[in-house]
Design a protein around this motif. Structure first.
Motif, mmCIF file in Angstrom:
data_model
loop_
_atom_site.group_PDB
_atom_site.id
_atom_site.type_symbol
_atom_site.label_atom_id
_atom_site.label_comp_id
_atom_site.label_asym_id
_atom_site.label_seq_id
_atom_site.Cartn_x
_atom_site.Cartn_y
_atom_site.Cartn_z
ATOM 1 N N GLY A 97 0.815 -1.213 0.000
ATOM 2 C CA GLY A 97 0.000 0.000 0.000
ATOM 3 C C GLY A 97 0.848 1.263 0.000
ATOM 4 O O GLY A 97 0.573 2.213 -0.752
ATOM 5 N N ILE A 98 1.888 1.271 0.836
ATOM 6 C CA ILE A 98 2.786 2.432 0.879
ATOM 7 C C ILE A 98 3.461 2.640 -0.475
ATOM 8 O O ILE A 98 3.581 3.770 -0.966
ATOM 9 N N SER A 99 3.897 1.542 -1.090
ATOM 10 C CA SER A 99 4.566 1.638 -2.392
ATOM 11 C C SER A 99 3.635 2.182 -3.460
ATOM 12 O O SER A 99 4.022 3.043 -4.264
ATOM 13 N N VAL A 100 2.386 1.688 -3.462
ATOM 14 C CA VAL A 100 1.410 2.140 -4.458
ATOM 15 C C VAL A 100 1.103 3.621 -4.273
ATOM 16 O O VAL A 100 1.052 4.391 -5.245
ATOM 17 N N VAL A 101 0.878 4.043 -3.024
ATOM 18 C CA VAL A 101 0.578 5.450 -2.751
ATOM 19 C C VAL A 101 1.747 6.340 -3.161
ATOM 20 O O VAL A 101 1.573 7.388 -3.803
ATOM 21 N N PHE A 102 2.956 5.914 -2.786
ATOM 22 C CA PHE A 102 4.148 6.692 -3.144
ATOM 23 C C PHE A 102 4.297 6.780 -4.659
ATOM 24 O O PHE A 102 4.565 7.858 -5.212
ATOM 25 N N PHE A 103 4.129 5.647 -5.340
ATOM 26 C CA PHE A 103 4.245 5.602 -6.796
ATOM 27 C C PHE A 103 3.214 6.520 -7.449
ATOM 28 O O PHE A 103 3.523 7.264 -8.384
ATOM 29 N N PHE A 104 1.977 6.490 -6.929
ATOM 30 C CA PHE A 104 0.910 7.305 -7.511
ATOM 31 C C PHE A 104 1.186 8.796 -7.300
ATOM 32 O O PHE A 104 1.050 9.599 -8.227
ATOM 33 N N LEU A 105 1.580 9.167 -6.081
ATOM 34 C CA LEU A 105 1.780 10.579 -5.760
ATOM 35 C C LEU A 105 3.017 11.161 -6.449
ATOM 36 O O LEU A 105 3.002 12.313 -6.892
ATOM 37 N N MET A 106 4.067 10.367 -6.538
ATOM 38 C CA MET A 106 5.335 10.880 -7.050
ATOM 39 C C MET A 106 5.494 10.738 -8.559
ATOM 40 O O MET A 106 6.254 11.499 -9.176
#
Length: 279
Positions: A13-22
């Motif tokens: 989840g953290i990876s997906v959120v980071f990937f989406f935001l960045m």
């Protein structure tokens, strides 16, 4: 077991959120802003004279850098892995210089070398006098090409060297003892091992060349004549008007599209290479 699943899905989840935001969100913003004035305005920005000139110079610089760096990468990788000679470690270290030096410094170095006050300027002037030409290596398209070559030349050799190290020398030495020529050894034995790594390095080289800004900015001068796409985007955005900023995003979408194409090709080559054990 339950805790492991919680940790796993938390990290996902953290990876997906980071990937989406960045990554995803900024790229989507570029596309949305590029089309904010409609398709007609987008089309005008894409076919504008300065945009087409910047696209042409970007493609020219990328193509030349790709050819030069492919030849250099093959030669350098062959020397470093297949021969023992004094200075081999120095050569291997020099290949990595563009990774450790700021591109802007590289551009300034070319200016100090080939500019009017540079030590190589008299040599260039004499060549122009002898040939009746007016070649300039800074603030010109040749300068843009040189800067692009500098920042991209490690990519191909650095992809090939590990493959050749893993291959070793036994097959080539056996072929040489049987009387095979150097070119035949390269074509029939060496190249099949490195073809996917070579193609992978070429894709990385092209992707880097498309987006180069710092080194090219230092040796470029005239918008519409020596600007590449990144420089044209910067010029449009810095103009400050609402229309020019929208045009900057429209031109940026070209680089986004080119980057996506490079990413798709990279993944295809990486997948094929790993299946064959060549990357």
């Amino acid at each position: 077991m339950k805790k492991e699943k919680i940790v796993k899905w938390t990290l996902i989840g953290i990876s997906v959120v980071f990937f989406f935001l960045m990554l995803v969100l900024p790229l989507l913003e570029v596309i949305v802003r590029a089309l904010s004035d409609g398709w007609e305005a987008y089309g005008r920005a894409i076919v504008a004279e300065n945009t087409l000139s910047a696209l042409k110079i970007t493609l020219i610089a990328t193509a030349i850098a790709l050819v030069v760096n492919t030849l250099f990468g093959l030669v350098a990788a062959w020397l470093v892995t297949k021969f023992n000679f004094r200075g081999r470690n120095v050569l291997s270290t020099l290949i990595d210089i563009p990774f450790s030096i700021s591109p802007v410094i590289a551009g300034l170095a070319y200016i100090m070398t080939f500019g009017r006050s540079g030590w190589a300027s008299p040599i260039v002037d004499k060549i122009n006098e002898a040939l009746g030409t007016d070649i300039s290596l800074v603030f010109s398209v040749p300068g843009v090409v040189l800067a692009t070559i500098f920042v991209t030349f490690p990519f191909i050799s650095r992809e090939i060297i590990p493959i050749l190290h893993a291959q070793g020398r036994d097959e080539e030495e056996a072929a040489a003892m049987m009387g095979a020529s150097g070119f035949r050894i390269f074509r029939r034995i060496t190249f099949p091992h490195i073809r996917w790594g070579l193609l992978y390095g070429m894709i990385l080289c092209a992707a880097r060349a498309f987006g180069e800004f710092g080194a090219v900015y230092a040796v470029s001068k005239a918008r519409g004549k020596t600007f590449t796409l990144p420089l044209e985007i910067d010029a449009l955005y810095m103009a400050g008007s609402a229309d020019s900023i929208t045009q900057a995003f429209a031109v940026s979408s070209l680089l986004v599209g080119m980057a996506l194409v490079m990413l798709i090709l990279k993944n295809i080559v990486e997948y094929r290479g790993k299946r064959k054990g060549e990357i």
